[in-house]
Design an enzyme around this catalytic site. Structure first.
Site, PDB file in Angstrom:
ATOM      1  N   ASP A   1      -0.686 -17.868  -5.862  1.00 51.83           N
ATOM      2  CA  ASP A   1      -0.093 -16.688  -6.485  1.00 51.83           C
ATOM      3  C   ASP A   1      -1.192 -15.836  -7.108  1.00 51.83           C
ATOM      4  OD1 ASP A   1       1.654 -14.836  -7.481  1.00 51.83           O
ATOM      5  OD2 ASP A   1       2.353 -16.069  -9.157  1.00 51.83           O
TER       6      ASP A   1
ATOM      7  N   ASP B   1       0.841  -1.196   0.000  1.00 47.50           N
ATOM      8  CA  ASP B   1       0.000   0.000   0.000  1.00 47.50           C
ATOM      9  C   ASP B   1       0.878   1.248   0.000  1.00 47.50           C
ATOM     10  OD1 ASP B   1       0.960  -0.119   2.564  1.00 47.50           O
ATOM     11  OD2 ASP B   1      -0.948  -0.640   3.480  1.00 47.50           O
TER      12      ASP B   1
ATOM     13  N   HIS C   1       0.939  -8.749  -4.225  1.00 49.06           N
ATOM     14  CA  HIS C   1      -0.112  -7.824  -3.774  1.00 49.06           C
ATOM     15  C   HIS C   1       0.545  -6.465  -3.549  1.00 49.06           C
ATOM     16  CE1 HIS C   1      -3.823  -6.737  -1.478  1.00 49.06           C
ATOM     17  NE2 HIS C   1      -2.972  -5.981  -0.796  1.00 49.06           N
TER      18      HIS C   1
ATOM     19  N   GLU D   1       1.564 -10.638  -0.272  1.00 51.57           N
ATOM     20  CA  GLU D   1       1.994  -9.269   0.042  1.00 51.57           C
ATOM     21  C   GLU D   1       3.429  -9.263   0.555  1.00 51.57           C
ATOM     22  OE1 GLU D   1       0.256  -5.125   1.707  1.00 51.57           O
ATOM     23  OE2 GLU D   1      -0.544  -6.947   2.611  1.00 51.57           O
TER      24      GLU D   1
END
Length: 486
Positions: free
Chosen positions: A458, A87, A407, A467
């Protein structure tokens, strides 16, 4: 040298003299592991996580400048630092732990990092973090600990270069205590000051002065800061961070004020893990080194360090940490690789200490020496790099069948589409929910990894598997350097 697959089930060590010196390549069950390549890529991943104005020597072509106005809301320049994972928020606690552990890796394996040509890259990665934390600690009795609104950020899937979400700022102070993050930042500054002591003395002195001030703030104004909850809540309290910071400050200064704290004030504990939230084991191993060097009154820390090893080491009668059928330690789902790399590094560092002082660890009636610890550390790293039941690497861009769908916002959004005028909900439709490889390779990222049964998905939306986190890689750097230069 590229990674490639060979034949046979024997281990072959090939020592090659390359551009950067000695490179150790190992063949395990037919898969060649180029530790030097893995080391290089681990540091490149940290560069992919950089926030702020990127330098001219940026090695990640799909990354650009981002969040240049961070801190504007409080009239402080808070640009720079690292995004922790997939993020676009800058969390102070895990970022500081990333820097502390990378500094520890660099201190312990400076010779090996130099031999592999990665010492300057490791120092640059540390300095990128410490430069940011100097900005965060620019005001007396105050530390800025987070930039970005995680709730808003998690509702949007956009590259950091294009994000429109709020860049709110959180802080701790003598009025709003946050002992965990203040002490962790102190540890990061103190450890990093050792890294730069003989390279940039003035800078090292500046870091050390900040470390002292932040430790004083942490110790004098105790309290748990929960502003980063539910994303980075400290579930372990702050006693571990205080020990961790005092240990690094003693290593950096040899001031008996910090040694006295460790002997008479600190509250330690027996633990079986080492992580961004639980630092006891790392401090205990560092203090055990002091014991072997002649320091008295610290024996409890060695007992606790040995207990950590006995809890993790298969074959120990006190073994309690779950090990998957394929041999990976597994504490919990969600970035479990952090425990794998952290335990591998602690075992490697402790193995060096035991070997130097010709010591062994007793787990009940069983004794283990440095070779046992290093073999376990190597097995954990080899698992991540491809020696596992899936026969695949869990480092992006490395080894056999590496993951393609990390991710990660920046990696998954194509650069030529990044400026598309999409709403936040549509950004997930466009770039998140598609079962296709990421547009940009997140080279070197060690992903969350497989579950308790060695299974792995995956898929971008299975974040517990895919992540990455900076602190998974930062603590892998040291043991990778040791293996690469062996």
């Amino acid at each position: 040298m590229a990674n490639y697959k060979g034949r046979g089930n024997v281990m072959i060590r090939s020592m090659l003299l390359g551009l950067y010196g000695i490179i150790n390549i190992v063949c395990v069950n037919g898969t060649f592991i180029n530790y030097k390549d893995a080391l290089t890529k681990s540091l490149i991943f940290l560069e992919a996580q950089r926030s702020g104005k990127l330098p001219p020597n940026n090695r990640v072509p799909w990354r650009g400048d981002s969040a240049l106005d961070d801190g504007k809301l409080v009239n402080v320049d808070l640009s720079g630092g690292y995004y922790d994972a997939g993020d676009n928020v800058k969390y102070g606690l895990p970022m500081a732990f990333t820097i502390t552990t990378l500094a520890w890796s660099t201190i312990t394996y400076e010779k090996e990092l130099r031999a592999t040509g990665e010492l300057e890259n490791a120092r640059a990665a540390i300095r990128w973090g410490t430069d940011y934390f100097l900005k965060c600690a620019s005001r007396k009795n105050r530390l800025y600990v987070q930039v970005g609104d995680p709730n808003a950020d998690h509702q949007c899937w956009a590259r950091p270069e294009n994000m429109k979400t709020p860049r709110t700022v959180l802080e701790i102070s003598d009025k709003v205590p946050g002992t965990e993050i203040a002490a962790e930042a102190a540890a990061a500054f103190a450890a990093s000051s050792i890294v730069f002591r003989h390279v940039d003395h003035k800078y090292a002195r500046r870091l050390l002065n900040k470390a002292k001030l932040l430790f004083k703030l942490a110790k004098s104004h105790k309290g748990t800061y929960d502003g980063e909850c539910p994303f980075y809540c400290s579930n372990s309290g702050y006693n571990d961070e205080l020990i961790w910071a005092a240990t690094w400050l003693y290593k950096a200064t040899r001031n008996h004020l910090y040694l006295s704290y460790l002997k008479f004030e600190a509250i330690s504990a027996y633990v079986a893990e080492f992580s961004w939230d639980l630092k006891y084991a790392g401090a205990q191993i560092l203090i055990t080194k002091l014991i072997f060097e002649g320091h008295k009154g610290l024996d409890l820390y060695k007992q606790q360090a040995d207990s950590f090893v006995c809890s993790n080491l298969p074959g120990s009668p006190y073994h309690q940490v779950f090990t998957t059928p394929g041999g990976m330690i597994h504490l919990r789902d969600g970035a479990n690789s952090q425990y794998v790399t952290a335990t591998a590094f602690l075992f490697s560092a402790y193995a060096d200490i035991l070997q130097k002082h010709n010591q062994k660890i007793s787990c009940g009636s069983h004794q283990f020496d440095s070779t046992h610890l290093m073999a376990f550390a190597k097995k954990q790293i080899d698992y991540i790099l491809g020696h596992n039941p899936q026969g695949r690497s869990y480092m992006v861009g490395f080894g056999p069948n590496p993951p393609k769908q990390a991710h990660h916002r920046g990696a998954s959004v194509p650069m030529h589409e990044a400026n598309a005028p999409l709403s936040c909900p549509l950004s997930f439709v466009k770039w998140y929910n598609k079962n296709v490889p990421n547009a940009n390779e997140l080279t070197g990222a060690i992903l969350g990894g497989p579950d308790r049964q060695d299974k792995f998905q995956d898929l971008r939306w299975t974040s517990v598997y895919t992540e990455p986190c900076t602190y998974i890689n930062s603590i892998a750097v040291g043991v990778l350097a040791k293996l690469a230069a062996a």
